[in-house]
Design an enzyme around this catalytic site. Structure first.
Site, PDB file in Angstrom:
ATOM      1  CG  ASP A   1      -1.906   1.089   1.265  1.00 16.26           C
ATOM      2  OD1 ASP A   1      -2.072   1.764   0.238  1.00 16.26           O
ATOM      3  OD2 ASP A   1      -2.529   1.289   2.323  1.00 16.26           O
TER       4      ASP A   1
ATOM      5  CG  ASP B   1      -3.453   4.037  -2.907  1.00 16.07           C
ATOM      6  OD1 ASP B   1      -2.442   3.587  -2.348  1.00 16.07           O
ATOM      7  OD2 ASP B   1      -4.610   3.770  -2.555  1.00 16.07           O
TER       8      ASP B   1
END
Ligand code: NAG
Ligand code: NAG
Ligand code: NAG
Ligand code: NAG
Ligand code: NAG
Length: 442
Positions: free
Chosen positions: A101, A317
């Site tokens: 992440d 992201d």
């Protein structure tokens, strides 16, 4: 990334390293093979789409805990992880499965200290801190204890560091410890969170036990290893379980393919929590086929709206599947696509999907008529987004746009848009570079 499920084996991840002898910080770096969170589940296309949307909703949906945590708003959208790395930790080594992440900076896994009903289901057994000879507490006096965690404190019984971090979708808490992560390129001791309670919900992440944060904060994998750069290459959603995606950290992260490499300077980051964690890009416009959307570039600006309070901005992201566009841009994009694809939009095939994805067409129409997008960044750099990187087949006859309307002023470039793109985050140069690639061949 979402991938097909043929294999009955529930092995989520494989690890392969670029070097067996050198350590992470001074050698060639590390290379992790990633598998999609739904790999091995034998899901149909529609089920995978539904599961991805549900995971996103669990993280976006508001379930704040006891009210005692600061809830960094942006975290919600960013923790929607999809690609999973398996890392052996401790002595004796135990597997943890972590979502990769770039939208968070913490490394954490659920532990056997989990209180009943306060942790979610995971594939691997809970990590037992007390059973590991290499586990160490981080004392409250350690600077890491005051590092990046939204709320930290001290366990009065043993003087060890405790943390509490809020998402919009929930909070998690536990002890900050140090543990040996056994990469074949060398064992690395990393500070990580041993989570004993969270309010993410029973479904959790659909299998993984935690998160491997690659954000800018001091507790992330890149920061703790002083790697300076990392890259990932995500294989296409449609390519099935048999091919792995890749994460490179340190010197092994470089773009060596034949295709041209483009680079975008990161936007200068706010120093305020939680904004300093993110990788902001200077998006200024979008072209659909041959038509540039009539939207002001200021829609995407990151601006300070108060002391410690920032608004807007565009984050890249790896942990979100679905991209989010701020309302004005979303409306213009949906209208232009509806015009170009023609025919009539169809409703999403399920109410779950409809809560996030609301622009769907017959797959035949999308296959024939959906144009490529071009994301324009400042300094004249354009990122092409082919139709396959923003249309998600959700059943045999329907495809929905994997871009949703943002509920606030910020936009997110999610991982569906990064399929078969090798993306390099160079923290020293302060830029993001990317290169079209066949990620299965890296
Ligand atoms: C964790 O390990 C300790 C020490 O080996 C052991 O006493 C304890 O029962 C273990 N806890 C669980 C939940 O397995
Ligand atoms: C890319 O990384 C590999 C592994 O460290 C290294 O051997 C190679 O020289 C690098 N290539 C470039 C162009 O820097
Ligand atoms: C930040 O500013 C926005 C817009 O002015 C406001 O709605 C919001 O409540 C502020 N947030 C904080 C944490 O101050
Ligand atoms: C979708 O297509 C596949 C392959 O053609 C077929 O096996 C399946 O039954 C279809 N599903 C539905 C719901 O029509
Ligand atoms: C936006 O908010 C609505 C209403 O609260 C919710 O149903 C929807 O899921 C949210 N969407 C996103 C992308 O956060």
């Amino acid at each position: 990334m979402m991938r097909g499920g043929a294999s009955a084996v529930s092995l989520l991840v494989f690890l392969v390293f670029s070097s067996a002898t050198v350590s992470l910080t001074c050698g060639a770096g590390l290379h992790l093979e990633l598998t999609h969170v739904d790999a091995g589940g034998s899901y149909t296309t529609a089920e995978r789409a539904r599961r991805a949307v549900e995971r996103s909703q669990r993280r976006l949906g508001c379930k704040p805990s006891a009210g005692d945590v600061h809830a960094p708003v942006k975290w919600a959208g960013l923790a929607a992880g999809e690609d999973v790395a398996e890392v052996p930790i401790g002595d004796p080594a135990r597997r943890v499965e972590a979502i990769v992440d770039t939208g968070s900076d913490f490394i954490w896994t659920q532990c056997t200290a989990c209180l009943p009903d306060h942790c979610f289901k995971q594939n691997v057994p809970l990590y037992n801190y007390s059973a590991s000879h290499s586990a160490k507490p981080v004392p409250c006096t350690d600077k890491l204890c005051k590092g990046d965690v939204a709320v930290y404190g001290c366990d009065r019984q043993d003087g060890s560091c405790v943390f509490k971090v809020g998402y919009v979708s929930g909070a998690f808490a536990g002890h900050l410890g140090k543990e040996v992560f056994t990469f074949p390129s060398g064992a690395v001791e990393l500070a990580f969170g041993c989570v004993s309670r969270n309010s993410i919900g029973e479904g959790g992440f659909d299998g993984p036990s935690g998160i491997l944060g690659l954000g800018r904060g001091v507790l992330s994998l890149v920061s703790q290893t002083a790697a300076g750069k990392f890259s990932y290459c995500l294989t296409p959603y449609a390519s099935g379980d048999k091919v792995s995606s890749h994460l490179f950290v340190g010197d092994s992260a470089n773009l060596t393919g034949e295709s041209p490499v483009l680079s975008i300077k990161f936007v200068k980051n706010p120093t305020d929590r939680p904004y300093y964690l993110y990788y902001y890009l200077p998006l200024v416009g979008i072209t659909v086929g041959k038509t540039r959307l009539p939207i002001p570039s200021t829609l995407f600006d990151l601006r300070q709206v108060g002391p410690g309070n920032w608004s807007g901005g565009v984050l890249i992201d790896s942990g979100s599947t679905i991209s989010l566009l701020v309302d004005g841009a979303y409306k213009a994009l949906a209208a232009e696509l509806t015009k170009q694809i023609g025919g009539n939009p169809v409703p999403p095939p399920s109410t779950t999907l409809a809560e996030m994805l609301d622009l769907c067409f017959a797959r035949g129409d999308v296959d024939k008529k959906a144009p490529a997008l071009l994301l324009h960044f400042s300094a004249g750099v354009d990122m092409p987004v082919p139709p396959a990187n923003y249309w998600m087949p959700v059943d045999n006859s329907t495809a929905c746009m994997a871009i949703a309307r943002s509920n606030d002023t910020s936009s997110i470039i999610g991982n569906f848009q990064q399929q078969d793109l090798h993306v390099l985050y160079d923290l020293e140069q302060g830029q993001l570079s990317f290169q079209p690639a066949d990620c299965s061949k890296l």
